[in-house]
Design a protein around this motif. Structure first.
Motif, PDB file in Angstrom:
ATOM      1  N   GLY A 207       0.803  -1.207   0.000  1.00 23.81           N
ATOM      2  CA  GLY A 207       0.000   0.000   0.000  1.00 23.81           C
ATOM      3  C   GLY A 207       0.838   1.258   0.000  1.00 23.81           C
ATOM      4  N   ASP A 208       1.828   1.310   0.886  1.00 19.54           N
ATOM      5  CA  ASP A 208       2.697   2.489   0.963  1.00 19.54           C
ATOM      6  C   ASP A 208       3.629   2.569  -0.238  1.00 19.54           C
ATOM      7  N   MET A 209       4.171   1.435  -0.647  1.00 22.56           N
ATOM      8  CA  MET A 209       5.125   1.417  -1.756  1.00 22.56           C
ATOM      9  C   MET A 209       4.487   1.889  -3.051  1.00 22.56           C
ATOM     10  N   TRP A 210       3.278   1.440  -3.315  1.00 22.32           N
ATOM     11  CA  TRP A 210       2.637   1.720  -4.601  1.00 22.32           C
ATOM     12  C   TRP A 210       2.111   3.144  -4.729  1.00 22.32           C
ATOM     13  N   LEU A 211       1.970   3.859  -3.635  1.00 24.63           N
ATOM     14  CA  LEU A 211       1.478   5.226  -3.738  1.00 24.63           C
ATOM     15  C   LEU A 211       2.364   6.084  -4.623  1.00 24.63           C
ATOM     16  N   ASN A 212       3.675   5.830  -4.561  1.00 25.02           N
ATOM     17  CA  ASN A 212       4.603   6.716  -5.267  1.00 25.02           C
ATOM     18  C   ASN A 212       5.748   5.970  -5.925  1.00 25.02           C
ATOM     19  N   CYS A 213       5.505   4.710  -6.327  1.00 23.53           N
ATOM     20  CA  CYS A 213       6.601   3.978  -6.983  1.00 23.53           C
ATOM     21  C   CYS A 213       6.848   4.491  -8.393  1.00 23.53           C
ATOM     22  N   LYS A 214       5.870   5.224  -8.961  1.00 22.07           N
ATOM     23  CA  LYS A 214       5.997   5.900 -10.251  1.00 22.07           C
ATOM     24  C   LYS A 214       6.243   4.942 -11.417  1.00 22.07           C
ATOM     25  N   ASN A 215       5.854   3.687 -11.235  1.00 18.45           N
ATOM     26  CA  ASN A 215       5.915   2.694 -12.314  1.00 18.45           C
ATOM     27  C   ASN A 215       7.331   2.498 -12.864  1.00 18.45           C
ATOM     28  N   LYS A 216       8.336   2.704 -12.026  1.00 11.98           N
ATOM     29  CA  LYS A 216       9.730   2.523 -12.458  1.00 11.98           C
ATOM     30  C   LYS A 216      10.152   1.078 -12.233  1.00 11.98           C
ATOM     31  N   CYS A 217       9.452   0.162 -12.891  1.00 13.88           N
ATOM     32  CA  CYS A 217       9.625  -1.264 -12.622  1.00 13.88           C
ATOM     33  C   CYS A 217      11.004  -1.792 -13.008  1.00 13.88           C
ATOM     34  N   ALA A 218      11.628  -1.196 -14.010  1.00 12.36           N
ATOM     35  CA  ALA A 218      12.938  -1.671 -14.440  1.00 12.36           C
ATOM     36  C   ALA A 218      14.015  -1.444 -13.375  1.00 12.36           C
ATOM     37  N   ASP A 219      13.771  -0.477 -12.492  1.00 10.35           N
ATOM     38  CA  ASP A 219      14.744  -0.158 -11.453  1.00 10.35           C
ATOM     39  C   ASP A 219      14.389  -0.773 -10.105  1.00 10.35           C
ATOM     40  N   CYS A 220      13.351  -1.616 -10.067  1.00  9.64           N
ATOM     41  CA  CYS A 220      12.806  -2.074  -8.788  1.00  9.64           C
ATOM     42  C   CYS A 220      12.419  -3.551  -8.883  1.00  9.64           C
ATOM     43  N   ASP A 221      12.620  -4.286  -7.791  1.00  9.73           N
ATOM     44  CA  ASP A 221      12.199  -5.686  -7.771  1.00  9.73           C
ATOM     45  C   ASP A 221      11.217  -5.965  -6.639  1.00  9.73           C
ATOM     46  N   PHE A 222      10.573  -4.893  -6.130  1.00 11.95           N
ATOM     47  CA  PHE A 222       9.665  -5.040  -4.993  1.00 11.95           C
ATOM     48  C   PHE A 222       8.557  -6.047  -5.291  1.00 11.95           C
ATOM     49  N   CYS A 223       7.883  -5.899  -6.437  1.00 12.79           N
ATOM     50  CA  CYS A 223       6.754  -6.773  -6.761  1.00 12.79           C
ATOM     51  C   CYS A 223       7.212  -8.206  -7.023  1.00 12.79           C
ATOM     52  N   ASP A 224       8.376  -8.365  -7.636  1.00 14.37           N
ATOM     53  CA  ASP A 224       8.909  -9.705  -7.874  1.00 14.37           C
ATOM     54  C   ASP A 224       9.200 -10.416  -6.553  1.00 14.37           C
ATOM     55  N   ARG A 225       9.826  -9.687  -5.624  1.00 10.07           N
ATOM     56  CA  ARG A 225      10.138 -10.280  -4.326  1.00 10.07           C
ATOM     57  C   ARG A 225       8.867 -10.600  -3.546  1.00 10.07           C
ATOM     58  N   MET A 226       7.882  -9.711  -3.638  1.00 14.38           N
ATOM     59  CA  MET A 226       6.630  -9.954  -2.927  1.00 14.38           C
ATOM     60  C   MET A 226       5.933 -11.191  -3.480  1.00 14.38           C
ATOM     61  N   TYR A 227       5.927 -11.347  -4.788  1.00 12.18           N
ATOM     62  CA  TYR A 227       5.287 -12.522  -5.388  1.00 12.18           C
ATOM     63  C   TYR A 227       6.015 -13.805  -4.964  1.00 12.18           C
ATOM     64  N   THR A 228       7.324 -13.760  -4.905  1.00 14.76           N
ATOM     65  CA  THR A 228       8.094 -14.934  -4.483  1.00 14.76           C
ATOM     66  C   THR A 228       7.706 -15.351  -3.061  1.00 14.76           C
ATOM     67  N   LYS A 229       7.516 -14.365  -2.190  1.00 18.25           N
ATOM     68  CA  LYS A 229       7.107 -14.669  -0.815  1.00 18.25           C
ATOM     69  C   LYS A 229       5.668 -15.194  -0.767  1.00 18.25           C
ATOM     70  N   LEU A 230       4.816 -14.563  -1.540  1.00 17.09           N
ATOM     71  CA  LEU A 230       3.413 -15.023  -1.583  1.00 17.09           C
ATOM     72  C   LEU A 230       3.316 -16.437  -2.106  1.00 17.09           C
ATOM     73  N   ASP A 231       4.172 -16.763  -3.038  1.00 17.10           N
ATOM     74  CA  ASP A 231       4.136 -18.073  -3.671  1.00 17.10           C
ATOM     75  C   ASP A 231       4.822 -19.149  -2.814  1.00 17.10           C
ATOM     76  N   GLY A 232       5.375 -18.717  -1.677  1.00 16.99           N
ATOM     77  CA  GLY A 232       5.983 -19.659  -0.747  1.00 16.99           C
ATOM     78  C   GLY A 232       7.364 -20.142  -1.147  1.00 16.99           C
ATOM     79  N   ASN A 233       8.017 -19.406  -2.028  1.00 20.45           N
ATOM     80  CA  ASN A 233       9.355 -19.805  -2.480  1.00 20.45           C
ATOM     81  C   ASN A 233      10.460 -19.081  -1.755  1.00 20.45           C
ATOM     82  N   GLU A 234      10.091 -18.372  -0.688  1.00 19.39           N
ATOM     83  CA  GLU A 234      11.143 -17.682   0.089  1.00 19.39           C
ATOM     84  C   GLU A 234      10.756 -17.685   1.563  1.00 19.39           C
TER      85      GLU A 234
END
Length: 295
Positions: free
Chosen positions: A268-295
């Protein structure tokens, strides 16, 4: 609705009853940018004006349109009913400079901002600071789930805008081709990508509501019953909802995750102002890995 003589008056009545009962404006949305060029000077403009006259007679007072050239032509602008005109989200207005330009050159006072603004609170505040002094309304599209800054969007928009030129069989074939090759396939291959799509968590409206006049929810061709969970979530700022019920384009591989789980990782806090700079960020990738139980 398209200008279809087979459309039943009862459907118009249902829309206008919602407008009267709940104060939710009925909008007519039209995309003349994919029409033939005679829309600017010939029979196409005459046809377009006739459609708008009929829509006005039905009781609709808002028109969403994406064609700035028509809006600058006096022979069009001065000869249509006095709709409240709103720019389409397909105008991709995402900065204060763009809002100013369209207001000054096209006399536009109602704007649906580009999806990217959903994760750029700084720019939204900047836009609102200027528009609030000029009686300009702002709308966000909350949960369509389009790919961030999607390079395929023009193809999608042109397909949707020309469906009425084809029969139902051709439309279904085209939609299947789209699903097999574009965003549906992309999200199935990369489920985590839906987290990078600039949709809004319902609770984030607590931050946005002071800057936004309207929230639009995506639901083309969906039943009201299927959309009710999304309506309830956004109306109550409640993230306790499965992603598949919130974001229509969500892959089945991630659809059962609860949006509250995303809050556990600070989305919630991260997405307010992440500015869609996905190439410079791995926040969503890391979150998905945790959600998927692989970390």
């Amino acid at each position: 609705w398209y200008d279809d003589p087979d459309i039943e008056d009862t459907k118009w009545c249902e829309l206008l009853l919602i407008q009267e009962t709940y104060g939710i404006h009925a909008h007519y949305v039209i995309n003349p940018s994919v029409w033939n060029n005679d829309v600017y000077s010939g029979s196409g403009m005459v046809e377009f004006k006739k459609i708008l006259d009929k829509v006005w007679e039905k009781g609709v007072r808002w028109l969403t349109i994406n064609n700035p050239l028509l809006l600058r032509q006096p022979e069009f602008r001065n000869d249509i009913p006095p709709f409240k005109l709103k720019l389409s989200i397909n105008n991709h207005i995402s900065t204060l400079e763009e809002v100013q330009f369209m207001h000054e050159t096209n006399s536009i006072n109602h704007v649906i901002l580009d999806r990217t603004i959903n994760r750029d609170l700084d720019e939204l505040i900047r836009i609102h600071r200027w528009t609030s002094e000029r009686d300009i309304t702002l709308t966000l599209l909350a949960q369509e789930g389009c790919i961030t800054k999607c390079q395929w969007k023009t193809v999608c928009d042109n397909m949707i805008s020309t469906f009425n030129h084809h029969d139902l069989h051709e439309v279904n074939d085209t939609q299947n081709i789209h699903s097999l090759n574009l965003c549906t396939k992309y999200y199935n291959d990369k489920p985590e990508a839906i987290l990078k799509s600039p949709w809004l968590l319902p609770s984030s409206l607590l931050h946005y509501r002071q800057y936004i006049d309207y929230i639009k929810l995506a639901g083309r061709e969906k039943s009201i019953d299927s959309l009710k969970p999304s309506f309830d979530a956004y109306l109550n700022y409640n993230d306790d909802i499965a992603l598949g019920k919130l974001v229509p384009k969500c892959s089945a591989k991630i659809s059962n995750y609860n949006a509250l789980e995303l809050q556990r990782f600070g989305a919630g806090d991260m997405w307010l102002n992440c500015k869609n700079k996905c190439a410079d960020c791995d926040f969503c990738d890391r979150m998905y890995t945790k959600l998927d139980g692989n970390e």
